[in-house]
Design a protein around this motif. Structure first.
Motif, short mmCIF file in Angstrom:
data_model
loop_
_atom_site.label_atom_id
_atom_site.label_comp_id
_atom_site.label_asym_id
_atom_site.label_seq_id
_atom_site.Cartn_x
_atom_site.Cartn_y
_atom_site.Cartn_z
N GLY A 70 0.82 -1.21 0.00
CA GLY A 70 0.00 0.00 0.00
C GLY A 70 0.85 1.26 0.00
N ALA A 71 1.92 1.26 0.80
CA ALA A 71 2.79 2.43 0.85
C ALA A 71 3.53 2.64 -0.48
N VAL A 72 3.92 1.54 -1.12
CA VAL A 72 4.60 1.64 -2.42
C VAL A 72 3.66 2.22 -3.47
N SER A 73 2.41 1.73 -3.49
CA SER A 73 1.44 2.24 -4.45
C SER A 73 1.12 3.71 -4.20
N HIS A 74 1.05 4.11 -2.93
CA HIS A 74 0.77 5.50 -2.60
C HIS A 74 1.89 6.41 -3.10
N ARG A 75 3.12 5.97 -2.95
CA ARG A 75 4.25 6.83 -3.30
C ARG A 75 4.48 6.91 -4.80
#
Length: 424
Positions: A70-75
């Motif tokens: 999720g954090a990778v997709s957000h960034r």
């Protein structure tokens, strides 16, 4: 406006094909690896027990790394995240065959599993969003494409093994080919980006409560799936004195049943709704389990395993779809459900063996039957997953830059609000 709407639907159809191809590529890696495990075991000089230990590390790596997706997709945005994570997964196929010993093999399989899990979450989140915008179910067919990819990868691996080729060469060629295909496929998926002022998700977090409840349904299905895949041949051989060929055929038949059921499952979910589909799937799986434990002939047991596969086939795709609609952060919820299902897949084979050691395989599949019945009881938690009673997308939905230049700013959780599924 009519032209814009039609153009938007064409883009969505292309996005669906693209995300389906990423599922196929993902599955092909798994199939390529699985067929060369004997070669890898010999190359690393590990015993059967040590190999069993090493094969636990993919699930451990996936469970630890999936919350990061999720954090990778957000960034980086959904498309770039999937592009990078899928490439890491395909290239990680090279690592296990290079391992010269147990420690190196465990480390390689940990990386292999971590990249598998993160790319799995990213592509499922994109699959759910594509489903939202199309206004009809596609998740089951996407997972069916994963099964197709597994069969393709297995076929290539079987051919390579038959030719007695070095798995290091085979996996290097497969990894490069699948990486290129994956990068090409990712060009067509939706490009979703979080709003500039949106707070990024935490890197590590416990699954939300909604994901835990939905994950319990996935746990039951994956336990039955893993137990049947790994133990069906042994069951026919040990309990029913079947020949090696008939025993092996039961596993192949189960895998094909799963693939076919997933490819046609979307129509069933759209027609009857998620809750009713999973509930009746649980009935079929329970009936299959009862056939297995009461079988007096191999054909009866094979029919039972086929019913188990038919009954559980669409549960995980529907569970991912329900998780993505259960809260404001789809990737986090999907990661929670995926972690639970991966854990189920990890413990199922060993749990079946442990129970069988104390009692018998018949009793072990009594446990599988009980968990299958859990689908009947718990299907209601999937209310809100994609079914026939969905809100169709507005005219022109998806006509922006989400599938084009990649400059869109719509967050994945902003579209496709869940519509309660009353088909219980």
């Amino acid at each position: 406006m009519a032209y814009d709407a039609a153009f938007g639907q064409q883009r969505l159809k292309r996005a669906r094909i693209a995300v389906a191809l990423t599922f196929c590529v993902h599955g092909a890696v798994t199939g390529s690896f699985a067929t060369r495990i004997p070669w890898i075991q010999d190359h690393a000089s590990v015993s059967a027990g040590q190999l069993g230990l090493a094969l636990a590390f993919p699930a451990i790596g996936a469970s630890i790394a999936m919350p990061l997706a999720g954090a990778v997709s957000h960034r980086f945005g959904a498309r770039n995240a999937l592009r990078g994570l899928l490439a890491m997964w395909t290239l990680s196929l090279i690592l296990p065959a290079l391992a010269p010993n147990l420690v190196a093999l465990c480390a390689a399989l940990f990386v292999y599993g971590a990249t598998a899990g993160m790319s799995d979450v990213a592509m499922n989140a994109l699959g759910v969003e594509t489903e939202n915008r199309l206004g009809r179910s596609i998740m089951s067919s996407l997972h069916g494409m994963w099964s197709v990819g597994t069969l393709i990868g297995s076929a290539g691996g079987t051919l390579a093994a038959h030719m007695d080729s070095d798995a290091r060469v085979h996996h290097a060629l497969a990894a490069v080919t699948l990486t290129v295909l994956g990068l090409i496929a990712c060009r067509g998926v939706l490009d979703l980006r979080s709003a500039p002022d949106e707070e990024p998700p935490p890197r590590f977090t416990l699954p939300p409560k909604s994901a835990v409840v939905i994950g319990a349904i996935g746990f039951c299905a994956v336990f039955a799936e893993g137990a049947s895949l790994d133990w069906s041949a042994v069951y026919l051989r040990d309990e029913l004195s079947s020949s090696a060929g008939v025993a092996a055929a039961s596993t192949t038949a189960f895998a094909l049943t799963m693939a076919v059921a997933r490819l046609v499952g979307d129509r069933v979910v759209d027609r009857f709704g998620a809750v009713r589909t999973v509930r009746w799937g649980g009935v079929l799986a329970t009936a299959g389990g009862l056939l297995v434990v009461s079988a007096a002939h191999p054909a009866m047991a094979m029919a039972g395993f086929g019913l188990i596969g038919l009954g559980v086939a669409v549960v995980v795709p529907v569970a991912f779809a329900a998780a993505a609609r259960s809260g404001p952060r789809p990737a986090q919820a999907i990661a929670g459900v995926a972690t639970i299902t991966y854990t189920s897949g990890l413990i199922a084979p060993s749990a079946i063996g442990a129970v069988a050691d104390v009692t018998s395989l018949m009793v072990s599949f009594g446990l599988v039957t009980a968990l299958a019945f859990g689908l009947v009881i718990g299907a209601g938690v999937l209310r809100g997953a994609r079914g026939a009673t969905v809100r169709k997308p507005d005219a022109g939905a998806g006509t922006g830059t989400d599938t084009g230049t990649g400059t869109g700013t719509e967050a994945p959780q902003a579209a496709g609000a869940a519509v309660p599924d009353s088909r219980s």
